[in-house]
Write an enzyme that holds these catalytic residues in place. Structure first.
Site, PDB file in Angstrom:
ATOM      1  N   HIS A 157     -12.877  -4.096   0.121  1.00 40.21           N
ATOM      2  CA  HIS A 157     -12.402  -3.357  -1.132  1.00 40.21           C
ATOM      3  C   HIS A 157     -13.535  -4.037  -2.408  1.00 40.21           C
ATOM      4  CE1 HIS A 157      -8.562  -3.586   0.392  1.00 40.21           C
ATOM      5  NE2 HIS A 157      -7.904  -2.862  -0.535  1.00 40.21           N
ATOM      6  N   ASN A 202       0.852  -1.157  -0.078  1.00 41.05           N
ATOM      7  CA  ASN A 202      -0.017  -0.029   0.120  1.00 41.05           C
ATOM      8  C   ASN A 202       0.833   1.256  -0.050  1.00 41.05           C
ATOM      9  OD1 ASN A 202      -1.956   2.178   0.666  1.00 41.05           O
ATOM     10  ND2 ASN A 202      -3.219   0.486   1.416  1.00 41.05           N
ATOM     11  N   LYS A 226     -11.755  -7.066  -7.161  1.00 40.60           N
ATOM     12  CA  LYS A 226     -10.311  -7.326  -6.706  1.00 40.60           C
ATOM     13  C   LYS A 226      -9.969  -8.694  -6.704  1.00 40.60           C
ATOM     14  CE  LYS A 226      -7.078  -6.679  -2.588  1.00 40.60           C
ATOM     15  NZ  LYS A 226      -6.048  -6.247  -3.608  1.00 40.60           N
TER      16      LYS A 226
END
Ligand SMILES: NC(=O)c1ccc[n+]([C@@H]2O[C@H](COP(=O)([O-])OP(=O)(O)OC[C@H]3O[C@@H](n4cnc5c(N)ncnc54)[C@H](O)[C@@H]3O)[C@@H](O)[C@H]2O)c1
Length: 249
Positions: A133, A100, A137
């Protein structure tokens, strides 16, 4: 900086827009089915990979063969980290990865580590990680949830491993992965007791924070050799640099 973009999906397109706004050049783009021959005709300072879990290892290999400094944002390949790290050292490559690139998530990581140490004194609180998410994904749990889980486990005297969507015993940290609509990415670390719950949360509003962080990682990496992560970049990066980048959003 002359950038090679690998993966021209949601993240690749956003990096292109923000990199051009920062005065960088997109020298070449490689997506699924593109030949790497076109890369050999270009001057490249750094490659940024936001492709897919199943293609990233081949892409790393293609960059290493050409000695192109590489920033990897694609997730879902982390069992290979020790092998890639060894290759970086043996072959004198330049490599940066993060699950991230958001500066805010880096702050969440620091809070998570401090909280895990603090909560060792309060065993009646049970920690859990939840990530949410978008439905497209490919990997679960998210790379960020795995990083947060490993940070928590490494600093906890209560948890020794993690498990997706359940915890087989008290020593296992549960990670819940939820897939909802077009959600950019939310990570919640919670500690639950019979009387209350403590939560720390990072919620991405757009993908721009990931893209800006990946471009900053490219700027950091392009003249260095070795294996780098956010910890290395955050030691060097100035708050002024972050302020300037956020001002463009
Ligand atoms: N590290 C971070 O901060 C961060 C942030 C967001 C997303 N991600 C990760 O980045 C990756 C990409 O995310 P996205 O939302 O842009 O996905 P996406 O599906 O929108 O884009 C992926 C792109 O990769 C392309 N691709 C497939 N095979 C390829 C190959 N062999 N070579 C080159 N490109 C190929 C696809 O055609 C597509 O255009 C995912 O793994 C995601 O989990 C990481």
């Amino acid at each position: 900086m002359d950038i090679l973009l690998i993966g021209y999906g949601k993240m690749g397109k956003m990096i292109e827009r923000l990199a051009l706004e920062k005065g960088h050049n997109i020298a070449c783009i490689i997506d699924k089915d593109d030949s790497w021959n076109k890369v050999d005709k270009k001057k490249i300072d750094v490659a940024i990979d936001f492709s897919t879990p199943s293609s990233v290892i081949n892409n790393i290999d293609s960059c290493f063969k050409r000695h192109i400094p590489l920033v990897v944002g694609a997730t879902g390949w982390y069992d290979n980290i020790p092998m890639i790290k060894q290759r970086v050292l043996d072959e004198k490559q330049s490599f940066f990865y993060s699950s991230n690139f958001s500066i805010g998530v880096y702050m969440l990581r620091m809070l998570n580590i401090s909280l895990a140490k603090m909560m060792n004194a309060y065993p009646s609180y049970n920690p859990k990680i939840t990530e949410i998410h978008h439905i497209h994904k490919l990997d679960a749990p998210s790379g960020t949830a795995i990083t947060l889980a490993n940070d928590l486990i490494n600093n906890s005297n209560k948890k020794t491993s993690w498990q997706l969507n359940q915890a087989k015993d008290e020593k296992t940290l549960e990670i819940d992965a939820k897939r909802i609509g077009e959600e950019c990415g939310t990570h919640i670390i919670s500690y639950d007791s019979p009387v209350d719950t403590i939560e720390i949360t990072h919620k991405a509003k757009t993908r721009e924070g990931f893209a800006l962080g990946a471009i900053m990682a490219g700027e950091f990496l392009c003249d260095k050799q070795g294996f780098y992560t956010m910890d290395d970049m955050m030691k060097e990066i100035s708050s002024e640099n972050i302020k300037k980048s956020y001002a463009k959003i």
